[in-house]
Design a protein around this motif. Structure first.
Motif, PDB file in Angstrom:
ATOM      1  N   LYS A 151      24.966  58.228  47.334  1.00 58.57           N
ATOM      2  CA  LYS A 151      25.412  58.111  45.665  1.00 58.57           C
ATOM      3  C   LYS A 151      26.879  56.767  45.217  1.00 58.57           C
ATOM      4  O   LYS A 151      26.651  55.660  44.859  1.00 58.57           O
ATOM      5  N   THR A 152      27.498  57.678  46.178  1.00 56.98           N
ATOM      6  CA  THR A 152      28.753  56.746  45.638  1.00 56.98           C
ATOM      7  C   THR A 152      29.301  55.361  46.275  1.00 56.98           C
ATOM      8  O   THR A 152      29.014  54.667  45.515  1.00 56.98           O
ATOM      9  N   ALA A 153      28.514  55.676  47.476  1.00 54.36           N
ATOM     10  CA  ALA A 153      28.601  54.206  47.779  1.00 54.36           C
ATOM     11  C   ALA A 153      27.557  53.519  47.072  1.00 54.36           C
ATOM     12  O   ALA A 153      28.125  52.296  46.825  1.00 54.36           O
ATOM     13  N   GLY A 154      26.880  53.186  46.707  1.00 50.54           N
ATOM     14  CA  GLY A 154      25.969  52.415  46.287  1.00 50.54           C
ATOM     15  C   GLY A 154      26.578  52.355  44.792  1.00 50.54           C
ATOM     16  O   GLY A 154      26.913  51.422  44.148  1.00 50.54           O
ATOM     17  N   LEU A 155      27.592  53.032  43.880  1.00 48.23           N
ATOM     18  CA  LEU A 155      27.729  53.031  42.791  1.00 48.23           C
ATOM     19  C   LEU A 155      29.157  51.982  43.277  1.00 48.23           C
ATOM     20  O   LEU A 155      29.166  51.785  41.445  1.00 48.23           O
ATOM     21  N   LEU A 156      29.628  52.534  43.824  1.00 47.47           N
ATOM     22  CA  LEU A 156      30.922  51.532  44.211  1.00 47.47           C
ATOM     23  C   LEU A 156      30.530  50.236  44.423  1.00 47.47           C
ATOM     24  O   LEU A 156      31.594  48.882  44.229  1.00 47.47           O
ATOM     25  N   PHE A 157      29.454  49.587  44.384  1.00 48.35           N
ATOM     26  CA  PHE A 157      28.915  48.090  44.248  1.00 48.35           C
ATOM     27  C   PHE A 157      28.994  47.908  42.620  1.00 48.35           C
ATOM     28  O   PHE A 157      28.516  46.676  42.106  1.00 48.35           O
ATOM     29  N   ILE A 158      28.602  48.627  41.402  1.00 45.99           N
ATOM     30  CA  ILE A 158      28.644  48.073  40.662  1.00 45.99           C
ATOM     31  C   ILE A 158      29.559  47.554  39.887  1.00 45.99           C
ATOM     32  O   ILE A 158      29.628  46.185  39.092  1.00 45.99           O
ATOM     33  N   PRO A 159      31.179  47.834  40.125  1.00 45.51           N
ATOM     34  CA  PRO A 159      32.047  46.793  39.535  1.00 45.51           C
ATOM     35  C   PRO A 159      32.155  45.272  40.173  1.00 45.51           C
ATOM     36  O   PRO A 159      32.053  44.960  39.424  1.00 45.51           O
ATOM     37  N   TYR A 160      31.308  45.230  41.564  1.00 44.19           N
ATOM     38  CA  TYR A 160      31.523  44.236  42.351  1.00 44.19           C
ATOM     39  C   TYR A 160      30.192  43.411  41.664  1.00 44.19           C
ATOM     40  O   TYR A 160      30.228  42.379  41.080  1.00 44.19           O
ATOM     41  N   PHE A 161      28.821  44.102  41.086  1.00 46.38           N
ATOM     42  CA  PHE A 161      27.645  43.166  40.629  1.00 46.38           C
ATOM     43  C   PHE A 161      28.918  42.794  39.421  1.00 46.38           C
ATOM     44  O   PHE A 161      28.190  41.491  38.633  1.00 46.38           O
ATOM     45  N   LEU A 162      29.021  43.271  38.271  1.00 44.82           N
ATOM     46  CA  LEU A 162      29.365  43.181  37.195  1.00 44.82           C
ATOM     47  C   LEU A 162      30.184  41.839  37.137  1.00 44.82           C
ATOM     48  O   LEU A 162      29.932  41.176  36.669  1.00 44.82           O
ATOM     49  N   TRP A 163      30.902  41.781  37.811  1.00 43.26           N
ATOM     50  CA  TRP A 163      32.542  41.016  37.827  1.00 43.26           C
ATOM     51  C   TRP A 163      31.433  39.729  38.494  1.00 43.26           C
ATOM     52  O   TRP A 163      31.880  38.599  38.239  1.00 43.26           O
ATOM     53  N   VAL A 164      30.565  39.528  40.136  1.00 46.77           N
ATOM     54  CA  VAL A 164      29.761  38.749  39.947  1.00 46.77           C
ATOM     55  C   VAL A 164      29.248  38.164  38.702  1.00 46.77           C
ATOM     56  O   VAL A 164      28.380  36.593  38.839  1.00 46.77           O
ATOM     57  N   CYS A 165      28.606  39.033  38.012  1.00 53.80           N
ATOM     58  CA  CYS A 165      27.456  38.360  37.025  1.00 53.80           C
ATOM     59  C   CYS A 165      28.153  37.614  35.943  1.00 53.80           C
ATOM     60  O   CYS A 165      28.154  36.624  34.957  1.00 53.80           O
ATOM     61  N   PHE A 166      30.264  38.008  35.629  1.00 59.05           N
ATOM     62  CA  PHE A 166      31.047  37.249  35.108  1.00 59.05           C
ATOM     63  C   PHE A 166      31.003  35.947  36.066  1.00 59.05           C
ATOM     64  O   PHE A 166      31.205  34.830  35.334  1.00 59.05           O
ATOM     65  N   ALA A 167      31.537  35.829  37.514  1.00 59.02           N
ATOM     66  CA  ALA A 167      31.745  35.392  38.015  1.00 59.02           C
ATOM     67  C   ALA A 167      30.058  33.832  37.630  1.00 59.02           C
ATOM     68  O   ALA A 167      30.495  32.759  37.682  1.00 59.02           O
ATOM     69  N   THR A 168      29.349  34.393  38.151  1.00 61.82           N
ATOM     70  CA  THR A 168      28.290  33.009  37.543  1.00 61.82           C
ATOM     71  C   THR A 168      28.733  32.840  35.924  1.00 61.82           C
ATOM     72  O   THR A 168      27.095  31.945  36.288  1.00 61.82           O
ATOM     73  N   ALA A 169      28.275  33.322  34.863  1.00 56.27           N
ATOM     74  CA  ALA A 169      28.182  32.954  34.075  1.00 56.27           C
ATOM     75  C   ALA A 169      29.595  31.882  33.654  1.00 56.27           C
ATOM     76  O   ALA A 169      29.616  30.608  32.771  1.00 56.27           O
ATOM     77  N   LEU A 170      29.835  32.204  34.229  1.00 57.77           N
ATOM     78  CA  LEU A 170      31.244  31.065  33.967  1.00 57.77           C
ATOM     79  C   LEU A 170      31.589  29.673  35.385  1.00 57.77           C
ATOM     80  O   LEU A 170      31.259  28.550  34.764  1.00 57.77           O
ATOM     81  N   THR A 171      31.052  29.844  36.079  1.00 56.03           N
ATOM     82  CA  THR A 171      30.502  29.158  37.066  1.00 56.03           C
ATOM     83  C   THR A 171      29.314  28.255  36.315  1.00 56.03           C
ATOM     84  O   THR A 171      29.245  26.428  36.628  1.00 56.03           O
ATOM     85  N   TYR A 172      28.025  29.090  35.430  1.00 51.28           N
ATOM     86  CA  TYR A 172      27.013  27.749  34.764  1.00 51.28           C
ATOM     87  C   TYR A 172      27.923  27.368  33.732  1.00 51.28           C
ATOM     88  O   TYR A 172      27.427  26.184  33.500  1.00 51.28           O
ATOM     89  N   SER A 173      28.776  27.723  33.199  1.00 48.91           N
ATOM     90  CA  SER A 173      29.095  26.702  32.060  1.00 48.91           C
ATOM     91  C   SER A 173      30.147  26.052  32.548  1.00 48.91           C
ATOM     92  O   SER A 173      30.392  25.555  32.089  1.00 48.91           O
ATOM     93  N   ILE A 174      31.036  26.152  33.673  1.00 51.11           N
ATOM     94  CA  ILE A 174      31.858  25.638  34.276  1.00 51.11           C
ATOM     95  C   ILE A 174      31.218  24.441  34.466  1.00 51.11           C
ATOM     96  O   ILE A 174      31.555  22.543  34.141  1.00 51.11           O
ATOM     97  N   PHE A 175      30.426  24.198  35.284  1.00 53.22           N
ATOM     98  CA  PHE A 175      28.980  23.384  35.617  1.00 53.22           C
ATOM     99  C   PHE A 175      28.417  22.498  34.401  1.00 53.22           C
ATOM    100  O   PHE A 175      28.453  21.228  34.612  1.00 53.22           O
ATOM    101  N   SER A 176      27.744  23.761  33.963  1.00 57.95           N
ATOM    102  CA  SER A 176      27.545  22.885  32.428  1.00 57.95           C
ATOM    103  C   SER A 176      28.386  21.601  31.921  1.00 57.95           C
ATOM    104  O   SER A 176      28.324  20.714  31.187  1.00 57.95           O
ATOM    105  N   LEU A 177      29.953  22.510  31.413  1.00 62.51           N
ATOM    106  CA  LEU A 177      30.797  21.307  31.026  1.00 62.51           C
ATOM    107  C   LEU A 177      30.999  20.142  31.381  1.00 62.51           C
ATOM    108  O   LEU A 177      32.686  19.794  31.506  1.00 62.51           O
TER     109      LEU A 177
END
Length: 158
Positions: free
Chosen positions: A130-156
């Motif tokens: 369980k701990t190993a899986g939960l340690l992926f949550i910050p990674y997932f959240l950061w890449v969600c942010f990176a996805t939004a950022l990538t989309y915005s930069i692509f759009s602009l």
């Protein structure tokens, strides 16, 4: 389980090495091309990225070590390692596509695929430790942010 310092260091070194390769791919563009791009208002300062990614790669390595400790109990361990390796390669590929190839559209497509593989990888790890899986949550959240950022930069700029 007994702590294995050599395995721990190897498990930390793998994602940190991938991060270092990703950083090498960004070096030139981050100083020349990237500053010329239009960016959204939520774009963080460039100085935020290295420490955040370093923390994420460390968490990823700790997570992998926790799973590695239970490898003899995992019938599908080779498959799990393959998913982990694919996820790391996709992480490096985003840096290549975005900064080295300067292909914002391909980077956007790829980061969405990376998010899917992060979820798969984190879920697989969670089922083992369980701990190993939960340690992926910050990674997932950061890449969600990176996805939004990538989309915005692509759009602009696309």
């Amino acid at each position: 389980m007994k702590f294995n310092p050599i395995a721990f260091v190897i498990n930390l070194a793998i994602p940190l090495a991938a991060g270092a390769i990703g950083s090498i791919l960004t070096l030139t563009s981050v100083k020349t091309w990237y500053p010329t791009l239009a960016k959204p208002s939520f774009n963080p300062p460039d100085s935020i990225f290295p420490p955040v990614w370093t923390c994420i790669f460390i968490l990823m390595g700790v997570s992998a070590y926790l799973v590695w400790q239970k490898r003899e109990q995992i019938a599908h361990f080779p498959r799990m390692i393959a998913v982990y390796a694919i996820q790391i390669l996709l992480n490096m590929m985003w840096s290549f596509l975005f900064f080295y190839a300067k292909n914002l559209g391909a980077a956007l497509f790829e980061v969405v695929f990376l998010l899917i593989v992060i979820v798969i990888n984190g879920t697989m790890f969670y089922k083992i430790d369980k701990t190993a899986g939960l340690l992926f949550i910050p990674y997932f959240l950061w890449v969600c942010f990176a996805t939004a950022l990538t989309y915005s930069i692509f759009s602009l700029n696309g």
